[in-house]
Design a protein around this motif. Sequence first.
Motif, mmCIF file in Angstrom:
data_model
loop_
_atom_site.group_PDB
_atom_site.id
_atom_site.type_symbol
_atom_site.label_atom_id
_atom_site.label_comp_id
_atom_site.label_asym_id
_atom_site.label_seq_id
_atom_site.Cartn_x
_atom_site.Cartn_y
_atom_site.Cartn_z
ATOM 1 N N ILE A 50 2.563 9.206 -10.116
ATOM 2 C CA ILE A 50 1.676 9.278 -11.291
ATOM 3 C C ILE A 50 0.891 10.576 -11.282
ATOM 4 C CG2 ILE A 50 -0.371 8.250 -12.351
ATOM 5 C CD1 ILE A 50 0.713 5.506 -11.434
ATOM 6 N N SER A 51 0.432 10.955 -10.107
ATOM 7 C CA SER A 51 -0.324 12.204 -9.990
ATOM 8 C C SER A 51 0.549 13.393 -10.351
ATOM 9 C CB SER A 51 -0.856 12.348 -8.561
ATOM 10 O OG SER A 51 -1.539 13.582 -8.414
ATOM 11 N N SER A 52 1.813 13.372 -9.820
ATOM 12 C CA SER A 52 2.744 14.461 -10.151
ATOM 13 C C SER A 52 3.054 14.483 -11.641
ATOM 14 C CB SER A 52 4.034 14.286 -9.346
ATOM 15 O OG SER A 52 4.977 15.259 -9.720
ATOM 16 N N PHE A 53 3.274 13.273 -12.188
ATOM 17 C CA PHE A 53 3.544 13.178 -13.637
ATOM 18 C C PHE A 53 2.377 13.700 -14.451
ATOM 19 C CE2 PHE A 53 3.104 10.696 -17.566
ATOM 20 C CZ PHE A 53 4.262 11.098 -18.216
ATOM 21 N N GLU A 54 1.179 13.313 -14.029
ATOM 22 C CA GLU A 54 -0.013 13.777 -14.746
ATOM 23 C C GLU A 54 -0.140 15.295 -14.679
ATOM 24 O OE1 GLU A 54 -2.178 12.295 -16.625
ATOM 25 O OE2 GLU A 54 -1.212 10.345 -16.465
ATOM 26 N N THR A 55 0.183 15.835 -13.484
ATOM 27 C CA THR A 55 0.130 17.293 -13.331
ATOM 28 C C THR A 55 1.149 17.970 -14.240
ATOM 29 O OG1 THR A 55 -0.556 17.051 -11.021
ATOM 30 C CG2 THR A 55 0.318 19.185 -11.688
ATOM 31 N N GLU A 56 2.410 17.436 -14.225
ATOM 32 C CA GLU A 56 3.448 17.990 -15.092
ATOM 33 C C GLU A 56 3.073 17.844 -16.563
ATOM 34 O OE1 GLU A 56 7.051 16.076 -14.089
ATOM 35 O OE2 GLU A 56 7.241 17.025 -12.126
ATOM 36 N N LYS A 57 2.497 16.677 -16.862
ATOM 37 C CA LYS A 57 2.081 16.420 -18.236
ATOM 38 C C LYS A 57 1.033 17.433 -18.686
ATOM 39 C CE LYS A 57 -0.006 12.844 -21.152
ATOM 40 N NZ LYS A 57 -0.566 11.468 -21.182
ATOM 41 N N LYS A 58 0.064 17.657 -17.799
ATOM 42 C CA LYS A 58 -0.991 18.619 -18.128
ATOM 43 C C LYS A 58 -0.422 20.022 -18.299
ATOM 44 C CE LYS A 58 -4.799 16.113 -15.875
ATOM 45 N NZ LYS A 58 -5.789 16.135 -14.782
ATOM 46 N N ASP A 70 0.829 -1.206 0.000
ATOM 47 C CA ASP A 70 0.000 0.000 0.000
ATOM 48 C C ASP A 70 0.864 1.258 0.000
ATOM 49 O OD1 ASP A 70 -2.290 -1.473 -0.062
ATOM 50 O OD2 ASP A 70 -2.678 -1.358 2.111
ATOM 51 N N ALA A 71 1.980 1.184 0.771
ATOM 52 C CA ALA A 71 2.889 2.338 0.808
ATOM 53 C C ALA A 71 3.519 2.571 -0.559
ATOM 54 C CB ALA A 71 3.962 2.111 1.871
ATOM 55 N N GLU A 72 3.968 1.453 -1.191
ATOM 56 C CA GLU A 72 4.550 1.583 -2.522
ATOM 57 C C GLU A 72 3.533 2.102 -3.524
ATOM 58 O OE1 GLU A 72 6.273 -2.080 -3.667
ATOM 59 O OE2 GLU A 72 7.809 -2.080 -2.106
ATOM 60 N N ILE A 73 2.325 1.559 -3.396
ATOM 61 C CA ILE A 73 1.260 2.002 -4.299
ATOM 62 C C ILE A 73 0.971 3.487 -4.092
ATOM 63 C CG2 ILE A 73 -1.217 1.784 -4.786
ATOM 64 C CD1 ILE A 73 -0.895 -1.249 -4.246
ATOM 65 N N SER A 74 0.974 3.914 -2.836
ATOM 66 C CA SER A 74 0.737 5.333 -2.542
ATOM 67 C C SER A 74 1.820 6.201 -3.179
ATOM 68 C CB SER A 74 0.696 5.559 -1.020
ATOM 69 O OG SER A 74 -0.380 4.848 -0.436
ATOM 70 N N LYS A 75 3.088 5.724 -3.048
ATOM 71 C CA LYS A 75 4.193 6.469 -3.669
ATOM 72 C C LYS A 75 4.032 6.528 -5.181
ATOM 73 C CE LYS A 75 7.653 5.439 -0.130
ATOM 74 N NZ LYS A 75 8.958 4.780 0.161
ATOM 75 N N LEU A 76 3.709 5.381 -5.778
ATOM 76 C CA LEU A 76 3.516 5.333 -7.230
ATOM 77 C C LEU A 76 2.370 6.235 -7.665
ATOM 78 C CD1 LEU A 76 4.056 1.523 -7.962
ATOM 79 C CD2 LEU A 76 5.565 3.422 -8.597
#
Length: 363
Positions: free
Chosen positions: A73-81, A63-69
């Motif tokens: 992913i959220s940061s990447f999506e934000t940067e991507k946007k 769960d911790a790893e998933i949270s980090k991922l």
Amino acid sequence: MSEIKCPNCGKTFKIDENSYAEIVRQVRDSEFNSDIEKKIHDATEVLHAKSAAEYLKLKNEKDAEISKLEAKISSFETEKKLAVSEATSKMATLKERYERALALKEEQIEQLKDFKAKQSTKMVGESLEQFCHDEFDKIRAMAFPKAYFEKDNDAKSGSKGDFIFRDFEDGVEFISIMFEMKNEMDTTATKHKNEDFFKELDKDRREKGCEYAVLVSLLESDSELYNTGIVDVSHRYEKMYVIRPQFFIPMITLLRNSALNSVSAKKELVLAREQNLDITHFEENIEAFKEGFARNYQLASKKFQSAIDEIDKTIDHLQKTKDALLSSENNLRLANNKAEDLTIKKLTRGNPTMKAKFDALSK
């Protein structure tokens, strides 16, 4: 035979030994199986307890790893946007600028077409020249303060271009362009092509010492080739281009900025040429001095020889005069001797009259 009482209904059964043995075996197996199942159940409970703890631990780690991922992913999506938004914004800006520039060029083309349609055949060519001259004068002071841009009025070679552009840096010319402007009425019966003027333009460029040749043309107005922008025709004639009038200033700017990179090299070349020229002049002066000295020596030698010849002639003449004088002196000496030897007796000898007179004078 043996009797067995059913624990459920209380009835008694008689069974033989084989049946009894089978029932005992079944009971024993049943108990054994029950015991085995109990042990398995107990072991399973223990295993389940351990597995649950490990599972919970693993689950928490995952769960911790998933949270980090998910955070990445959220940061990447934000940067991507943001990147997409920024790129889209820039593309929109470029598109708007391109569309504005395109609209301006189309407007200029339409103005030129309309202006051309209203003029006489003679005015068509002159108006294109004037258009280019006016466009240059608009930015001359700001963009080309040291540049020379004037009509080519030198026709001593039999032909001339329309305009010559030259620019300088510290007195060194680093760019020169021969311009020819060509236009004609749309109603003209015999249509000219741009390539009809390439040879003459190249000739003018070479004779006037220009580096580049540019044909500013409205000929072949339907040509997709010439309507695309700046057309390089250096495969036909060295450093030659064909442009529409709206590319007149951009063409000068492009060639000038490109040539600025070679200014230092050209300065060094000019200095080297001047040094070579100084050496050449020095050698020429030495040769001129040697030739002049040799010529003067020859002339002086001839005059000297003539003077010697004249002196020899004078000496010969003086010698003859000397000989003549010596001869005269000898004659005078003889005459003097004869005079000194002259007496009255000699004078009256054979002349009785003179003798008588002298005798009378003596008495």
